[in-house]
Motif scaffolding. Structure first.
Motif, PDB file in Angstrom:
ATOM      1  N   ILE A 124       0.850  -1.182   0.000  1.00 53.19           N
ATOM      2  CA  ILE A 124       0.000   0.000   0.000  1.00 53.19           C
ATOM      3  C   ILE A 124       0.890   1.238   0.000  1.00 53.19           C
ATOM      4  O   ILE A 124       1.850   1.318   0.778  1.00 53.19           O
ATOM      5  N   LEU A 125       0.576   2.213  -0.854  1.00 52.01           N
ATOM      6  CA  LEU A 125       1.347   3.451  -0.891  1.00 52.01           C
ATOM      7  C   LEU A 125       0.792   4.443   0.126  1.00 52.01           C
ATOM      8  O   LEU A 125      -0.425   4.608   0.248  1.00 52.01           O
ATOM      9  N   VAL A 126       1.706   5.094   0.859  1.00 55.19           N
ATOM     10  CA  VAL A 126       1.303   6.109   1.837  1.00 55.19           C
ATOM     11  C   VAL A 126       2.267   7.288   1.766  1.00 55.19           C
ATOM     12  O   VAL A 126       3.414   7.149   1.334  1.00 55.19           O
ATOM     13  N   SER A 127       1.797   8.448   2.217  1.00 51.30           N
ATOM     14  CA  SER A 127       2.648   9.631   2.286  1.00 51.30           C
ATOM     15  C   SER A 127       3.567   9.526   3.498  1.00 51.30           C
ATOM     16  O   SER A 127       3.385   8.678   4.377  1.00 51.30           O
ATOM     17  N   ASP A 128       4.552  10.433   3.580  1.00 55.21           N
ATOM     18  CA  ASP A 128       5.433  10.454   4.747  1.00 55.21           C
ATOM     19  C   ASP A 128       4.640  10.702   6.027  1.00 55.21           C
ATOM     20  O   ASP A 128       4.908  10.091   7.062  1.00 55.21           O
ATOM     21  N   THR A 177      -8.364   7.791  -1.004  1.00 56.98           N
ATOM     22  CA  THR A 177      -7.940   6.844  -2.035  1.00 56.98           C
ATOM     23  C   THR A 177      -6.903   5.874  -1.478  1.00 56.98           C
ATOM     24  O   THR A 177      -5.994   6.274  -0.758  1.00 56.98           O
ATOM     25  N   VAL A 178      -7.049   4.607  -1.821  1.00 59.24           N
ATOM     26  CA  VAL A 178      -6.065   3.579  -1.472  1.00 59.24           C
ATOM     27  C   VAL A 178      -5.372   3.136  -2.753  1.00 59.24           C
ATOM     28  O   VAL A 178      -6.035   2.875  -3.757  1.00 59.24           O
ATOM     29  N   VAL A 179      -4.048   3.066  -2.707  1.00 59.73           N
ATOM     30  CA  VAL A 179      -3.284   2.656  -3.886  1.00 59.73           C
ATOM     31  C   VAL A 179      -2.470   1.412  -3.551  1.00 59.73           C
ATOM     32  O   VAL A 179      -1.637   1.435  -2.638  1.00 59.73           O
ATOM     33  N   ARG A 236       5.720   6.296   0.048  1.00 57.21           N
ATOM     34  CA  ARG A 236       6.415   5.152   0.624  1.00 57.21           C
ATOM     35  C   ARG A 236       5.526   3.921   0.577  1.00 57.21           C
ATOM     36  O   ARG A 236       4.316   4.015   0.373  1.00 57.21           O
ATOM     37  N   VAL A 237       6.136   2.756   0.752  1.00 60.51           N
ATOM     38  CA  VAL A 237       5.418   1.491   0.625  1.00 60.51           C
ATOM     39  C   VAL A 237       5.222   0.854   1.997  1.00 60.51           C
ATOM     40  O   VAL A 237       6.161   0.743   2.776  1.00 60.51           O
ATOM     41  N   VAL A 238       3.981   0.452   2.273  1.00 65.35           N
ATOM     42  CA  VAL A 238       3.679  -0.380   3.432  1.00 65.35           C
ATOM     43  C   VAL A 238       3.503  -1.804   2.918  1.00 65.35           C
ATOM     44  O   VAL A 238       2.624  -2.062   2.092  1.00 65.35           O
TER      45      VAL A 238
END
Length: 311
Positions: free
Chosen positions: A13-17, A92-94, A57-59
Motif C-alpha cells: 500500500i502506498l502512503v505519504s510520509d 484513495t487507497v493505492v 512510501r510502501v507499506v
C-alpha cells in the motif's frame, strides 16, 4: 473459503510520509500494536525512499490471508479515522501490483476488474502498462468508502491468490536501505543497493518481466564470504536457483554506515524477476551472518526483531 483464509499472501500500500508516521507511531509503538492485533508482518520503506516513479512510501503487509486483511483494515482505519470521527470518507487507497499479474486482474476487455468494482461498489483503476513504477510494478487505485475499499482489497487479493507470480514476488520484496532498528540487525548496515541498469528501457510497449537487467549492490567485505560460501557453494546455489549470473569485484566504502565498512561490489545479471530473487537471497545471507557474528561477540539474546522505521 476456510482454506483460502489460511493461505499466505501480501499487499503493498502506498502512503505519504505523514501517513507513514501515523502508522509507525512513537518509537514504533503503533506498528507493533497493529502486528500484534492482526498477526501479520508490517514493514515500511524508509524516509526518503519512495517507490520509484512516485512520492509515496510502501507499506508491505504479509502473512496469512486473514491476517493481511485484518492488518489492512487496521492500517486504513489509522489513516482515515481519528477516534470515531472519519477524517476522509472518500480517501484513495493505492496498491502496488507486479506488472506480470495485472493482465489476469484486468481480464479480457476489462471484464474481471469491472466485476470486482461492481461487487465491491468501489472504483478500481490500474495504471497504464507503459508507465514504470518500482522495478516492474503498476498501481491499482481504489476509491470509495472504507468498507468498499476493504472489500475491493479482499477481492483483488483473492484474484491474485492463485497467481504464482504474485505469491513468489514477495520473496524479492525488501527495503535494503529503509530500516532503522532497535539495536540493529546488521542488514542495512552492511549492504547498499547502488543502482539498477536494465539493458533495455525499463518499460516499453512489448515489456515483460523476462527482460534482462543488471543490479549492482555493495556488500561489506567481512560478509562477502557468507555470500560466496565454502568453495563458492552458496553463490553457485543462488545462481542455480534463480538463473542469474553473479560477479564479485572490488568496491568502495559503503556510505551512511555507522562505521567505515569497506564493500565489495556484487553485480547480478539476469531477468528482472531473477535479479530481484537473487538480491533478496543475498540480503538474507548477509543479515544471518551479521546476527551470527553478534551472537559470537555476546551481543545477541532476546527478541531483536527490527522496528521497520522510526520517525
Amino acid at each position: 473459503q476456510d482454506a483460502m483464509w489460511e493461505r499466505r499472501t501480501h499487499a503493498r500500500i502506498l502512503v505519504s510520509d505523514a501517513d507513514a508516521g501515523c502508522i509507525i507511531g512513537k518509537a514504533g509503538y503503533d506498528i507493533h500494536a497493529m502486528e500484534a492485533r492482526s498477526g501479520a508482518h508490517i514493514k515500511l520503506s524508509g524516509r526518503g525512499r519512495p517507490l520509484p516513479g512516485t512520492d509515496r512510501r510502501v507499506v508491505l503487509v504479509s502473512g496469512l490471508f486473514r491476517t493481511v486483511m485484518d492488518a489492512a483494515e487496521l492500517v486504513l482505519e489509522k489513516l482515515f479515522y481519528l477516534g470515531d470521527q472519519v477524517i476522509d470518507a472518500e480517501a484513495t487507497v493505492v496498491l502496488v501490483v507486479p506488472d506480470a499479474c495485472c493482465g489476469a486482474l484486468i481480464g479480457k476487455g476489462g471484464e474481471v476488474i469491472k466485476s470486482l468494482a461492481e461487487e465491491s461498489n468501489a472504483g478500481i483503476t490500474v495504471s497504464p502498462y507503459d508507465i514504470c513504477y518500482g522495478f516492474h510494478d503498476r498501481l491499482v487505485t481504489i476509491t470509495g468508502h472504507l468498507d468498499n475499499q476493504l472489500q475491493a482489497i479482499f477481492l483483488i487479493l483473492s484474484e491474485l491468490l492463485d497467481d504464482v507470480r504474485y505469491s513468489s514476488s514477495v520473496a524479492s520484496l525488501s527495503f535494503p536501505s529503509s530500516s532503522v532498528r532497535y539495536g540493529g540487525d546488521g542488514q542495512d548496515e552492511h549492504v547498499e543497493r547502488y543502482h539498477s541498469r536494465p539493458d533495455t528501457p525499463v518499460r516499453s510497449p512489448d515489456y515483460d518481466s523476462h527482460v534482462q537487467g543488471t543490479l549492482t549492490m555493495g556488500v561489506a567485505d567481512e560478509y562477502v564470504g557468507a555470500v560466496i560460501g565454502y568453495g563458492g557453494r552458496t553463490i553457485q546455489e543462488i545462481e542455480r536457483v534463480t538463473g542469474v549470473q553473479i560477479k564479485i569485484v572490488k568496491g568502495e566504502f559503503i556510505p551512511g554506515t555507522n562505521e567505515r565498512y569497506y564493500s565489495r561490489e556484487v553485480v547480478i545479471s539476469g531477468t528482472r524477476e531473477a535479479v530481484d530473487a537473487a538480491e533478496a537471497m543475498i540480503m538474507q545471507r548477509v543479515s544471518d551472518a551479521a546476527k551470527g557474528r553478534r551472537r559470537q561477540q555476546g551481543g545477541g539474546g532476546g527478541d531483536r526483531r527490527p522496528v521497520k522505521e522510526v520517525e
